[in-house]
Design an enzyme around this catalytic site. Sequence first.
Site, PDB file in Angstrom:
ATOM      1  N   LYS A  65       7.580  -9.375  10.349  1.00 41.27           N
ATOM      2  CA  LYS A  65       8.227 -10.333   9.450  1.00 41.27           C
ATOM      3  C   LYS A  65       9.568  -9.861   8.903  1.00 41.27           C
ATOM      4  O   LYS A  65      10.432 -10.679   8.588  1.00 41.27           O
ATOM      5  CB  LYS A  65       7.282 -10.714   8.316  1.00 41.27           C
ATOM      6  CG  LYS A  65       6.085 -11.527   8.797  1.00 41.27           C
ATOM      7  CD  LYS A  65       5.239 -12.032   7.650  1.00 41.27           C
ATOM      8  CE  LYS A  65       4.134 -12.930   8.168  1.00 41.27           C
ATOM      9  NZ  LYS A  65       3.374 -13.565   7.077  1.00 41.27           N
ATOM     10  N   ASP A 102       5.358 -19.395   4.564  1.00 40.00           N
ATOM     11  CA  ASP A 102       4.102 -18.854   4.028  1.00 40.00           C
ATOM     12  C   ASP A 102       3.818 -19.369   2.623  1.00 40.00           C
ATOM     13  O   ASP A 102       2.674 -19.676   2.283  1.00 40.00           O
ATOM     14  CB  ASP A 102       4.146 -17.327   3.995  1.00 40.00           C
ATOM     15  CG  ASP A 102       3.902 -16.683   5.350  1.00 40.00           C
ATOM     16  OD1 ASP A 102       3.302 -17.352   6.213  1.00 40.00           O
ATOM     17  OD2 ASP A 102       4.301 -15.535   5.540  1.00 40.00           O
ATOM     18  N   ARG A 150      -2.830   0.495  -1.774  1.00 42.66           N
ATOM     19  CA  ARG A 150      -3.234   1.859  -1.413  1.00 42.66           C
ATOM     20  C   ARG A 150      -2.216   2.874  -1.898  1.00 42.66           C
ATOM     21  O   ARG A 150      -2.560   4.001  -2.221  1.00 42.66           O
ATOM     22  CB  ARG A 150      -3.418   1.968   0.102  1.00 42.66           C
ATOM     23  CG  ARG A 150      -4.708   1.337   0.602  1.00 42.66           C
ATOM     24  CD  ARG A 150      -4.853   1.481   2.087  1.00 42.66           C
ATOM     25  NE  ARG A 150      -3.839   0.701   2.810  1.00 42.66           N
ATOM     26  CZ  ARG A 150      -3.781   0.592   4.120  1.00 42.66           C
ATOM     27  NH1 ARG A 150      -4.651   1.221   4.876  1.00 42.66           N
ATOM     28  NH2 ARG A 150      -2.850  -0.140   4.692  1.00 42.66           N
TER      29      ARG A 150
END
Length: 202
Positions: A65, A102, A150
């Site tokens: 993307k 999106d 994360r």
Amino acid sequence: MKQAAVLGHPISHSKSPVLHRAAYQLLGAPISYSAIDMEPGQAKAHARSLRDGNWAGCSVTMPLKDAFVPHMDELSARVQRLGALNTIVVREDGTLYGENTDIDGLVQALADFGLTGSTQAMILGSGNTALAAIEAAAELGVKELTLIVRSASRATYAVQLAKALGLQTSVREISSIDTAMASTLGAMPLVFSTLPPRAADA
């Protein structure tokens, strides 16, 4: 017949070919649609090949993307803001236009289930799809946003974008979703998972 394709890695799981082929058939559009497994290093060469007159455009998914952004002739305001696209339109003159739909997809999908607004939201992940989710959250009126990541250091741009859109943002760094985290997710009125396929199933 013009060509179109979804680009990504991995891509074998994508339902885009089935959906697009059905739509083009219904619309009577002479466009073929396939799935192409591609990594970021191949973006420049593929962008060049799109200009040969045979292409209508491409859908773009992870991890491409942001890889195609530098190779577009024009970018929508959204793509300029997010630094990520999911659609390449090949214009009649061969120039390439980058767009990101999106946000519209996320907002409309929630509206289909009756959710048109929320003051709180949580996003799993901080990559390019998460950026679209942040903008969708802003459009839905979210004021408080939690990013579950994360690595907090890799979420810097996502946090900057959220704050620029006026969202009070906190970041939680975790290695896995345990029972306590699952309980937190369950209490949140709106959660976007931008993780790879099956990563959040448990």
